[in-house]
Scaffold this motif. Structure first.
Motif, mmCIF file in Angstrom:
data_model
loop_
_atom_site.group_PDB
_atom_site.id
_atom_site.type_symbol
_atom_site.label_atom_id
_atom_site.label_comp_id
_atom_site.label_asym_id
_atom_site.label_seq_id
_atom_site.Cartn_x
_atom_site.Cartn_y
_atom_site.Cartn_z
ATOM 1 N N GLY A 119 46.841 -11.028 -2.510
ATOM 2 C CA GLY A 119 47.141 -12.278 -3.395
ATOM 3 C C GLY A 119 45.857 -13.105 -3.210
ATOM 4 O O GLY A 119 45.677 -13.926 -4.169
ATOM 5 N N ALA A 120 45.172 -12.979 -2.306
ATOM 6 C CA ALA A 120 43.978 -13.840 -2.059
ATOM 7 C C ALA A 120 42.774 -12.811 -1.958
ATOM 8 O O ALA A 120 42.659 -11.678 -2.257
ATOM 9 C CB ALA A 120 43.892 -14.930 -0.717
ATOM 10 N N THR A 121 41.661 -13.411 -1.521
ATOM 11 C CA THR A 121 40.527 -12.989 -1.366
ATOM 12 C C THR A 121 40.498 -12.097 -0.162
ATOM 13 O O THR A 121 40.892 -12.639 0.952
ATOM 14 C CB THR A 121 39.202 -13.744 -1.030
ATOM 15 N N PRO A 122 40.443 -10.849 -0.282
ATOM 16 C CA PRO A 122 40.791 -9.887 0.808
ATOM 17 C C PRO A 122 39.555 -9.472 1.671
ATOM 18 O O PRO A 122 38.259 -9.699 1.178
ATOM 19 C CB PRO A 122 41.348 -8.342 0.112
ATOM 20 N N TYR A 123 39.681 -8.882 2.710
ATOM 21 C CA TYR A 123 38.600 -8.184 3.475
ATOM 22 C C TYR A 123 38.874 -6.910 3.134
ATOM 23 O O TYR A 123 39.890 -6.172 3.089
ATOM 24 C CB TYR A 123 38.936 -8.299 5.036
ATOM 25 N N LEU A 124 37.625 -6.128 2.619
ATOM 26 C CA LEU A 124 37.787 -4.839 2.094
ATOM 27 C C LEU A 124 36.741 -3.796 3.214
ATOM 28 O O LEU A 124 35.952 -4.387 3.453
ATOM 29 C CB LEU A 124 37.458 -4.756 0.886
ATOM 30 N N PHE A 125 37.197 -2.765 3.140
ATOM 31 C CA PHE A 125 36.427 -1.612 4.029
ATOM 32 C C PHE A 125 36.465 -0.265 3.447
ATOM 33 O O PHE A 125 37.465 -0.124 2.576
ATOM 34 C CB PHE A 125 37.018 -1.548 5.453
ATOM 35 N N TRP A 126 35.456 0.370 3.790
ATOM 36 C CA TRP A 126 35.276 1.780 3.673
ATOM 37 C C TRP A 126 35.316 2.551 4.975
ATOM 38 O O TRP A 126 34.300 2.055 5.656
ATOM 39 C CB TRP A 126 34.518 2.171 2.589
ATOM 40 N N TYR A 127 36.019 3.496 5.259
ATOM 41 C CA TYR A 127 35.706 4.034 6.665
ATOM 42 C C TYR A 127 35.702 5.814 6.054
ATOM 43 O O TYR A 127 36.253 6.164 5.131
ATOM 44 C CB TYR A 127 37.014 4.237 7.425
ATOM 45 N N SER A 181 37.455 -8.877 -10.629
ATOM 46 C CA SER A 181 38.218 -9.014 -12.031
ATOM 47 C C SER A 181 39.134 -7.852 -12.088
ATOM 48 O O SER A 181 39.987 -7.363 -12.985
ATOM 49 C CB SER A 181 37.260 -9.258 -13.191
ATOM 50 N N GLN A 182 38.569 -6.471 -11.367
ATOM 51 C CA GLN A 182 39.221 -5.360 -11.547
ATOM 52 C C GLN A 182 39.884 -4.877 -10.381
ATOM 53 O O GLN A 182 40.253 -3.821 -10.308
ATOM 54 C CB GLN A 182 37.966 -4.254 -12.010
ATOM 55 N N SER A 183 39.792 -5.848 -9.464
ATOM 56 C CA SER A 183 40.551 -5.328 -8.260
ATOM 57 C C SER A 183 40.166 -4.258 -7.498
ATOM 58 O O SER A 183 41.097 -3.171 -7.070
ATOM 59 C CB SER A 183 42.069 -5.455 -8.117
ATOM 60 N N SER A 184 38.681 -3.793 -7.491
ATOM 61 C CA SER A 184 38.205 -2.913 -7.259
ATOM 62 C C SER A 184 37.007 -2.966 -6.251
ATOM 63 O O SER A 184 36.424 -4.021 -6.057
ATOM 64 C CB SER A 184 37.635 -1.760 -8.356
ATOM 65 N N GLU A 203 36.507 12.864 4.920
ATOM 66 C CA GLU A 203 37.530 12.152 4.068
ATOM 67 C C GLU A 203 37.283 10.932 4.279
ATOM 68 O O GLU A 203 36.779 10.364 5.257
ATOM 69 C CB GLU A 203 38.927 12.576 4.758
ATOM 70 N N TYR A 204 37.429 10.130 3.162
ATOM 71 C CA TYR A 204 37.079 8.741 2.959
ATOM 72 C C TYR A 204 38.266 7.738 2.702
ATOM 73 O O TYR A 204 39.015 8.068 1.791
ATOM 74 C CB TYR A 204 36.036 8.411 1.778
ATOM 75 N N PHE A 205 38.275 6.663 3.321
ATOM 76 C CA PHE A 205 39.437 5.867 3.285
ATOM 77 C C PHE A 205 39.038 4.484 2.811
ATOM 78 O O PHE A 205 37.993 3.682 3.616
ATOM 79 C CB PHE A 205 40.324 5.725 4.570
ATOM 80 N N CYS A 206 39.514 4.157 1.762
ATOM 81 C CA CYS A 206 39.540 2.456 1.480
ATOM 82 C C CYS A 206 40.555 1.536 2.188
ATOM 83 O O CYS A 206 41.598 2.378 2.429
ATOM 84 C CB CYS A 206 39.619 2.391 0.103
ATOM 85 N N ALA A 207 40.300 0.457 2.544
ATOM 86 C CA ALA A 207 41.295 -0.285 3.291
ATOM 87 C C ALA A 207 41.192 -1.776 2.939
ATOM 88 O O ALA A 207 40.126 -2.084 2.906
ATOM 89 C CB ALA A 207 40.915 -0.026 4.898
ATOM 90 N N VAL A 208 42.240 -2.478 2.981
ATOM 91 C CA VAL A 208 42.240 -3.887 2.760
ATOM 92 C C VAL A 208 42.958 -4.673 3.911
ATOM 93 O O VAL A 208 43.885 -4.134 4.658
ATOM 94 C CB VAL A 208 43.088 -4.163 1.603
ATOM 95 N N ALA A 209 42.478 -5.706 4.226
ATOM 96 C CA ALA A 209 43.063 -6.699 5.317
ATOM 97 C C ALA A 209 43.063 -7.926 4.934
ATOM 98 O O ALA A 209 42.385 -8.512 3.964
ATOM 99 C CB ALA A 209 42.035 -6.540 6.577
ATOM 100 N N SER A 210 43.924 -8.599 5.681
ATOM 101 C CA SER A 210 44.090 -10.219 5.244
ATOM 102 C C SER A 210 43.137 -10.986 5.669
ATOM 103 O O SER A 210 42.376 -10.671 6.697
ATOM 104 C CB SER A 210 45.558 -10.745 5.864
ATOM 105 N N SER A 211 42.587 -12.025 5.094
ATOM 106 C CA SER A 211 41.474 -12.798 5.401
ATOM 107 C C SER A 211 41.927 -13.957 6.439
ATOM 108 O O SER A 211 41.189 -14.748 6.918
ATOM 109 C CB SER A 211 40.790 -13.303 4.252
ATOM 110 N N GLY A 212 43.218 -13.992 6.431
ATOM 111 C CA GLY A 212 43.617 -15.096 7.471
ATOM 112 C C GLY A 212 44.390 -14.390 8.631
ATOM 113 O O GLY A 212 44.901 -13.346 8.483
ATOM 114 N N GLY A 213 44.812 -15.291 9.612
ATOM 115 C CA GLY A 213 45.578 -14.573 10.617
ATOM 116 C C GLY A 213 44.875 -13.312 11.424
ATOM 117 O O GLY A 213 43.859 -13.175 11.229
ATOM 118 N N TYR A 214 45.632 -12.482 11.751
ATOM 119 C CA TYR A 214 44.968 -11.225 12.427
ATOM 120 C C TYR A 214 44.906 -10.202 11.299
ATOM 121 O O TYR A 214 45.274 -10.145 10.334
ATOM 122 C CB TYR A 214 45.966 -10.734 13.748
#
Lengths: 114, 115
Positions: A28-36, A70-73, A88-99
């Motif tokens: 919903g908001a601006t995420p934290y994004l990762f590649w592992y 704009s592309q949520s990518s 193997e490569y994993f994309c991940a998203v985390a909330s920017s607030g809270g934990y």
């Protein structure tokens, strides 16, 4: 709820060729994004992360990713793949607030051929 | 410095047995997470600790799963009466206090096989 889609289950590239792994997220908001990256029998190693600021993020091992709101990518790229990049490569998203409750994609398995 | 360590690395259990999986986080890391990674899947969140407090256990699949971190450091994930569907790699991750470096560092995982 946050989610991540990695549309490619397997990708095969030739050594020395360029690479792009796709990732789309839902948040919903601006995420934290990762590649592992995960090699067989190994834990997850962080390649790069995006929290804010410059949308082109540089990581380890010559990888980079670009956040496109704009592309949520958050696609991962490397200009020239080495045989040791097979993993193997994993994309991940985390909330920017809270934990940081991280949601992972299902992964893309990269095969590198000589 | 030392990373996150997990033990045992491999565990084989007969269906119905109880198992305990240990995680030693990086020293000074306040947050600790457990994830379950089934074969061919990405890791899925199980539970979260901030120090000794378990603040989120929404990902635990059943009441057979129990996690603790009594002194705010080492954590144990316990699975009672194991079932075949519990076979997976269990990953532990830790991270520093929020705002210092919002990154989770993962251990090598414990591969649990239930026969």
């Amino acid at each position: 709820a946050q989610s991540v889609t990695q549309p490619d289950i397997h990708i095969t590239v030739s050594e020395g060729a360029s690479l792009e792994l796709r990732c789309n997220y839902s948040y919903g908001a601006t995420p934290y994004l990762f590649w592992y990256v995960q090699s067989p029998g190994q834990g997850l190693q962080l390649l790069l992360k995006y929290f804010s600021g410059d949308t082109l993020v540089q990581g380890i091992k010559g990888f980079e990713a670009e956040f496109k709101r704009s592309q949520s990518s958050f696609n991962l790229r490397k200009p020239s793949v080495h045989w040791s990049d097979a993993a193997e490569y994993f994309c991940a998203v985390a909330s920017s607030g809270g934990y940081q409750k991280v949601t992972f994609g299902t992964g893309t398995k990269l095969q590198v051929i000589p | 410095g030392a990373g996150v360590s997990q033990s045992p690395r491999y565990k084989v259990a007969k269906r119905g047995q109880d198992v305990a999986l240990r995680c030693d986080p990086i020293s000074g890391h306040v947050s600790l997470f457990w994830y379950q990674q089934a074969l061919g899947q990405g890791p899925e969140f199980l539970t979260y600790f901030q120090n000794e407090a378990q603040l989120d256990k929404s990902g635990l699949p059943s009441d057979r799963f129990f996690a603790e971190r009594p002194e705010g450091s080492v954590s144990t994930l316990k699975i009672q009466r194991t079932q075949q569907e519990d076979s997976a790699v269990y990953l532990c991750a830790s991270s520093p206090p929020r705002g210092k470096e919002d990154t989770q560092y993962f251990g090598p995982g414990t591969r649990l096989t239930v026969l």
